[in-house]
Design a protein around this motif. Structure first.
Motif: not given
Length: 653
Positions: A486-508
């Protein structure tokens, strides 16, 4: 204080590398401590007579997971593998995650005595949320985070008929969260488990374990069985070669009855009850889990090509990590499926379901983790249709399928698929598929609050999306040699992340948002060879590559960490050998590539199980696991998994 909390959380997330999203790693540590860093001929036939089934028979075992009705594996238009129950028995494994190690292409990593990271085709984590897992039609995933609490999933493994695994999306039939794969655990009918069964054992991995089962008849109506089992785990090792203090125990009992109500009607009733306790170094208290379920399934068969099935499930689960949260959940499922033929060239499967889940959460330490509201009811309504069309008899088949779902998080979801199978002859099949699947949000995405509002969920979070392309080839080169590619190719979108850099957030506050996209591709090869009638060899190779990133302009640095959660290559080799009437041997070797980004080295492992048949009814099995080194790590943030030697006596009457 927020800066200190962010620094600690981000440092922990980067070191653990358990998930492509840092906040999930935080969830591992503060929501579920058990998933945290601290954290004779007749007898021969019973164990699975290798000579009784040819390779061609193995390749043509009927599967149900691909189309929700029985069809030969050789002609299935999907990357599907069937693990027979006899192979599980011969291996000596004692848990469902260990059994999944026997399946090519599935990524299984152990973190400690009871917690696992299991997935297919990427995004591995102890909180992996893109793999649908079912047992006799009951979904094992939790809406808390769309994953599986593996320490709570158990059954008497001698009762398992087979485990079917689809690598790749199965959402058109199985619904949301069947994104990267489907695991379908099917147990034996009560008629197949008559008489009494007893098993006791123990060793370096287990303080002890025992199981009992009895099966009988219900007059002229049918058959029943009841069972009970207990397992007590010893602790694993920390990286510094000390006791990890992660010992645990699990007790479970259950029943099943299969009744023939008429020539056309059958009724299955079954259920389970379990309790478990796991040591937690973080709290010096045992994490507690318990639950029970009841399944009722009625089926009417009209003829060979048509039937109707109605299934109702009630499932109750409770979990208290004694640290920061406790949850009670009640789930109700009603599913209806009807199969029928139209003419000689079309076969339809129609169905739908209604799913309700109620949770009641207690925030034990709201300053660290808080769910709001404490109680929530979620409902899902779904309808699916599948049409198998024979375009050219005995040669070309097209399968069109789609599922429509209405859920309380994102509203409407549509998940279609197109599959084709080209049967060159009885021994050569080509297949291909294009599928769309989604992973709908959960409590973690929408209603979580970490560190007093510093990191929060977002009710605008949308479903993660997948568009998958697959091609495969199955061949029986000769009666003793076959291949499945079997061979496959996947395209993902709207992956879960966060709105800012956790190490140095600019907005809380920092919010959980849809923050990235990416692709993955891979090759999966499975080979079977029978050099002798009493010897079977199964080999596999998996190559996997992923490239995901945050959207342009995003400050999220966590999504790219998904690349670090899965090895690029895995190799496995299994040998099954019946040595006369008294002995059988199974050896399993595997090499798993390293997770370089999170400092987990590649490792090799060897497991051996030997069965000695003492008499017509009694056998002794010796199981050695991880025999090549004293201990090794398998996943980021986990304990060292130790070499072990265990023995067991099994007898039937």
């Amino acid at each position: 204080m927020p800066k200190l909390r962010f620094k600690a959380a981000d440092t922990f997330c980067r070191k653990s590398g358990r998930n492509g999203l840092s906040i999930l790693a935080v969830f591992i540590s503060v929501v579920n401590s058990s998933y945290a860093v601290n954290s004779e001929p007749m007898l021969l036939a019973r164990a699975g007579d290798l000579a009784s089934m040819s390779l061609e028979s193995l390749m043509n075992i009927d599967v149900v997971s691909v189309s929700k009705h029985s069809e030969p594996l050789q002609q299935s238009a999907a990357a599907v593998f069937v693990l027979e129950g006899s192979t599980i028995v011969r291996s000596g494994v004692k848990s469902i995650p260990e059994a999944l190690r026997l399946i090519p292409g599935v990524q299984v990593a152990r973190l400690d005595s009871h917690s696992w990271a299991i997935t297919a085709r990427g995004f591995n984590s102890t909180l992996a949320d893109k793999l649908e897992v079912l047992m006799d039609g009951r979904s094992l995933y939790t809406p808390l985070y769309s994953g599986v609490f593996w320490d709570s999933q158990d059954t008497l493994l001698d009762d398992v008929a087979r485990i079917e695994v689809i690598r790749g999306p199965g959402a058109a039939l199985w619904g949301a969260n069947a994104v990267n794969g489907v695991v379908n655990i099917v147990t034996k009918s009560a008629a197949e488990t008559q008489g009494s069964f007893h098993q006791v054992g123990g060793g370096s991995e287990f303080k002890g374990f025992g199981a009992w089962r009895y099966g009988g008849e219900v007059g002229d109506l049918g058959h029943y069985r009841v069972y009970a089992k207990t397992t007590h785990y010893n602790a694993q090792e920390t990286p510094g070669a000390g006791d990890a203090q992660d010992a645990g125990k699990h007790n479970q009992l259950g029943f099943r009855s299969d009744l023939k109500l008429s020539d056309s009607d059958t009724l299955t009733l079954q259920g389970d009850y379990y309790t478990g306790a796991i040591q937690s170094p973080a709290t010096s208290k045992d994490e507690l889990a318990s639950g029970y379920n009841v399944i009722s399934r009625w089926k009417r068969r009209y003829d060979e090509s048509s039937d109707t099935e109605i299934q109702f499930i009630y499932d109750q689960t409770s979990r208290d990590n004694r640290f920061n949260f406790a949850e009670d959940r009640n789930t109700y499922d009603l599913d209806i499926k009807h199969r029928f033929a139209v003419g000689e060239r079309q076969s339809f499967v129609l169905g739908g379901g209604y799913h309700v889940t109620d949770d009641d959460i207690t925030n034990l330490e709201p300053s660290n983790t808080k769910f709001t509201p404490l109680k929530r009811r979620d409902q899902t309504l779904d309808i699916f249709v599948q049409d198998q069309i024979v375009l050219i008899p005995d040669t070309l088949q097209l399968t069109l399928g789609a599922k429509y779902e209405r859920n309380d998080y994102t509203g409407e979801e549509f998940q279609p698929s197109v599959r084709f199978g080209y049967i060159l002859d009885d021994r050569n099949t080509f297949w291909g598929a294009v599928s769309r699947a989604v992973r709908i949000p959960n409590r973690l995405d929408h209603t979580i609050d970490f560190f007093g509002g510093v990191i929060v969920g977002d009710e605008d979070f949308e479903s993660e999306e997948l568009l998958a392309y697959e091609l495969g080839y199955r061949a029986i080169f000769k009666p003793t040699l076959s291949a499945d590619l079997a061979v496959f190719y996947n395209e993902y979108d709207k992956l879960r992340g966060v709105s800012d850099d956790l190490a140095q957030p600019q907005t809380l506050p920092v919010r959980i948002v849809n923050a990235g996209s990416g692709t993955s591709q891979g090759v999966e090869l499975v080979m079977r060879w029978e050099p002798l009638q009493a010897v079977k060899i199964l080999g596999s190779y998996t190559y996997f590559d992923m490239d995901v990133a945050a959207y342009a302009g995003s400050r999220d640095t966590s999504i790219a960490q998904n690349d670090e959660s899965d090895p690029n290559s895995q190799v496995s080799l299994q040998l099954d050998w019946d040595i006369g009437d008294k002995w059988s041997l199974q050896t399993r070797a595997r090499w798993v590539g390293g997770l370089d980004g999170v400092a987990v080295d590649s490792y090799s492992a060897l497991d051996i199980s030997a069965i000695w048949r003492l008499s017509r009814d009694i056998d002794f099995t010796l199981i050695g696991s991880n025999l090549l080194d004293p201990q090794h790590a398998e996943f980021s943030g986990g304990n060292e998994i130790s070499r072990s030697l265990n023995g067991q006596f099994t007898w039937h009457f």
